[in-house]
Write a protein that holds these residues in place. Structure first.
Motif, short mmCIF file in Angstrom:
data_model
loop_
_atom_site.label_atom_id
_atom_site.label_comp_id
_atom_site.label_asym_id
_atom_site.label_seq_id
_atom_site.Cartn_x
_atom_site.Cartn_y
_atom_site.Cartn_z
N ASP A 241 -47.07 85.62 56.81
CA ASP A 241 -46.36 86.02 55.59
C ASP A 241 -44.96 85.41 55.53
N ALA A 242 -44.28 85.39 56.67
CA ALA A 242 -42.94 84.79 56.70
C ALA A 242 -42.99 83.29 56.45
N ILE A 243 -44.01 82.62 56.98
CA ILE A 243 -44.13 81.17 56.76
C ILE A 243 -44.41 80.87 55.29
N ALA A 244 -45.32 81.62 54.69
CA ALA A 244 -45.63 81.40 53.27
C ALA A 244 -44.43 81.71 52.39
N MET A 245 -43.69 82.75 52.74
CA MET A 245 -42.51 83.10 51.97
C MET A 245 -41.44 82.01 52.08
N GLY A 246 -41.27 81.45 53.27
CA GLY A 246 -40.30 80.37 53.43
C GLY A 246 -40.70 79.12 52.67
N LEU A 247 -41.98 78.76 52.70
CA LEU A 247 -42.44 77.58 51.97
C LEU A 247 -42.27 77.76 50.46
N ASN A 248 -42.59 78.94 49.97
CA ASN A 248 -42.43 79.19 48.53
C ASN A 248 -40.96 79.16 48.11
N THR A 249 -40.09 79.66 48.97
CA THR A 249 -38.65 79.62 48.66
C THR A 249 -38.14 78.19 48.62
N VAL A 250 -38.55 77.39 49.59
CA VAL A 250 -38.13 75.99 49.61
C VAL A 250 -38.65 75.26 48.36
N ARG A 251 -39.87 75.57 47.97
CA ARG A 251 -40.42 74.92 46.78
C ARG A 251 -39.64 75.31 45.52
N GLU A 252 -39.29 76.58 45.37
CA GLU A 252 -38.56 77.00 44.18
C GLU A 252 -37.17 76.37 44.12
N VAL A 253 -36.54 76.22 45.27
CA VAL A 253 -35.24 75.55 45.30
C VAL A 253 -35.40 74.07 44.94
N CYS A 254 -36.46 73.44 45.46
CA CYS A 254 -36.67 72.01 45.20
C CYS A 254 -37.09 71.74 43.76
N VAL A 255 -37.72 72.70 43.11
CA VAL A 255 -38.05 72.52 41.69
C VAL A 255 -36.77 72.38 40.87
N ARG A 256 -35.75 73.16 41.21
CA ARG A 256 -34.50 73.13 40.46
C ARG A 256 -33.57 72.02 40.94
N CYS A 257 -33.71 71.62 42.19
CA CYS A 257 -32.83 70.57 42.74
C CYS A 257 -33.67 69.71 43.70
N PRO A 258 -34.41 68.73 43.19
CA PRO A 258 -35.33 67.96 44.05
C PRO A 258 -34.63 67.09 45.08
N LEU A 259 -33.35 66.79 44.90
CA LEU A 259 -32.65 65.90 45.82
C LEU A 259 -32.29 66.56 47.14
N VAL A 260 -32.58 67.85 47.27
CA VAL A 260 -32.23 68.57 48.50
C VAL A 260 -33.10 68.13 49.67
N MET A 261 -34.34 67.80 49.39
CA MET A 261 -35.32 67.54 50.45
C MET A 261 -35.07 66.19 51.11
N THR A 262 -35.27 66.17 52.43
CA THR A 262 -35.21 64.93 53.20
C THR A 262 -36.63 64.51 53.61
N LYS A 263 -36.76 63.28 54.02
CA LYS A 263 -38.08 62.75 54.36
C LYS A 263 -38.65 63.41 55.61
N GLU A 264 -37.82 63.64 56.61
CA GLU A 264 -38.29 64.25 57.86
C GLU A 264 -38.70 65.71 57.65
N LEU A 265 -37.89 66.45 56.89
CA LEU A 265 -38.22 67.85 56.65
C LEU A 265 -39.48 67.99 55.81
N LEU A 266 -39.65 67.12 54.84
CA LEU A 266 -40.85 67.18 54.01
C LEU A 266 -42.11 66.86 54.82
N ALA A 267 -41.98 65.93 55.76
CA ALA A 267 -43.14 65.61 56.61
C ALA A 267 -43.52 66.81 57.48
N ASP A 268 -42.52 67.53 57.99
CA ASP A 268 -42.82 68.72 58.80
C ASP A 268 -43.47 69.82 57.97
#
Length: 398
Positions: A241-268
């Motif tokens: 549940d914590a992993i899914a919640m973290g992934l969904n939070t990261v996705r919602e932040v990236c929807v509003r600001c896509p430039l936040v993500m880095t290549k290494e973090l996205l691969a992980d």
């Protein structure tokens, strides 16, 4: 009008300084909120007076003002539904009264009641057919959202109230930041302190983080917060549940600001597509699908998938404005075109038929010719008259 101004100025003054009349101030605030919800004092002045109550040192007054701004939309919807239900029941009763006239013996008293019921029904129908008044959230009527958010955040930093009140303050600040795109860079490190799996009401804090993100926030401000969410939630030591919640939070932040993500973090994060839990897999796939349509260059080759039909919509760089060169979807509109045969026949007909066009010079020359002919006729008449007179004189002399 003068009563409204006097009342608003006094309340504005009382909200800023603690006094012994907290109950009276709370009562006045409750009256203003009720008048606003009943569309009597639904203007910007009332909203800004209530906004000053959010900075009050009295917890009771501040909590009521915060709840007003956060639950105004829900309360408005509930009030509308209740009023509509009441009006429906009243209209049914009135219709029954009008229809019962056909079966029940009528008298003068009953005729008057039926006439009143018909008049009320007509009024209700006119109200329903009339245009609905425009409704705006109270947050849209604040005069200076940037200044109000900064003052409220300072109040939050030194707040000693209960955690529920501080959560309300976080919610209002994040909603202000998202709606008005306020620049409040210290808010994100402040929220980062509460991003722990064991934190009380951590789901609300993560929601506030997503609400406060917008495209005008520099990526370097949000990047540490996203990494903190990934390190604290999206790890193998946490439950699913914590992993899914973290992934969904990261996705919602990236929807509003896509430039936040880095290549290494996205691969992980994309590696969780093969996790054993279905919720985690769906969250990871949604994140990968987002970057397939926005920034596919950050994905690994195996995560890019098939090329999309509509093409890739490149995310603009920070501060870049994208101007549309054409109307989107215009190529899908069928524009009827004329057949080529009709055009060819029209051209041939236009070539074969000649049209005489009169010019002003031609008209002038024709007028001159007519005048010359008239002059010739007059001279001939004169000559003939002279000849006739000469012949008559010779005959008389003989």
């Amino acid at each position: 009008m003068t009563t409204t101004l006097f009342f608003s100025e006094n309340v504005n003054h009382v909200f800023r300084k603690p006094c012994w009349f907290d109950e009276a101030v709370f009562f006045l605030q409750d009256v203003m909120i009720e008048l606003y919800r009943k569309n009597i004092w639904r203007d910007a002045k009332t909203v800004n007076v209530l906004a000053t109550a959010c900075l009050s040192p009295v917890t009771k007054i501040m909590g009521a003002a915060l709840r007003f701004f956060l639950t105004e939309e829900e309360d408005g919807g509930e009030a509308e539904s209740e009023s509509s239900d009441e009006s429906d029941t009243e209209s049914r009763a009135l219709r029954d009264m009008v229809l019962s006239r056909q079966t029940v013996k009528s008298g003068r008293k009953r005729e008057r009641k039926v006439a009143r019921a018909r008049a009320v029904l007509k009024k209700q129908q006119k109200k329903r057919k009339g245009p609905a008044a425009g409704r705006f959230l109270a947050l849209h009527l604040i005069h200076d959202p940037q200044d109000f958010a900064e003052k409220l955040f300072k109040r939050l930093e030194r707040a000693t109230e209960k955690f529920e009140i501080r959560l309300l303050m976080m919610a209002l600040i994040s909603r202000l930041t998202g709606i008005h795109q306020v620049f409040l860079f210290n808010l994100y490190p402040f929220l980062q302190r509460y991003l722990q799996p064991h934190q009380k009401e951590v789901t609300k804090v993560m929601t506030y983080l997503a609400q406060a993100s917008h495209e005008l926030v520099p990526p370097e401000v949000l990047e540490p917060v996203v990494k903190a969410v990934a390190n604290n939630f999206i790890t193998e030591r946490n439950n699913r549940d914590a992993i899914a919640m973290g992934l969904n939070t990261v996705r919602e932040v990236c929807v509003r600001c896509p430039l936040v993500m880095t290549k290494e973090l996205l691969a992980d994060l994309a590696g969780y597509k093969t996790y054993r839990d279905k919720g985690v897999v769906m969250a990871a796939r949604s994140l990968v699908q987002l970057y397939r349509s926005v920034r596919p260059e950050l994905l690994r080759r195996k995560d890019k998938g098939q090329p999309m039909e509509g093409g890739v919509q490149r995310a603009p760089e920070y501060g870049e404005l994208v101007a549309e060169q054409h109307v989107p979807g215009m190529e899908l509109v069928d524009i009827p075109s004329e057949p080529e045969e009709d055009v060819a026949t029209d051209v041939s007909e236009s070539d074969s038929e000649w049209i005489d066009v009169h010019h002003s010079s031609d008209e002038d020359s024709a007028c001159v010719k007519l005048r010359e002919k008239e002059r010739e006729r007059e001279t001939r008449k004169r000559e003939m008259m002279v000849e006739g007179m000469g012949t008559s004189q010779t005959s008389a002399s003989n």
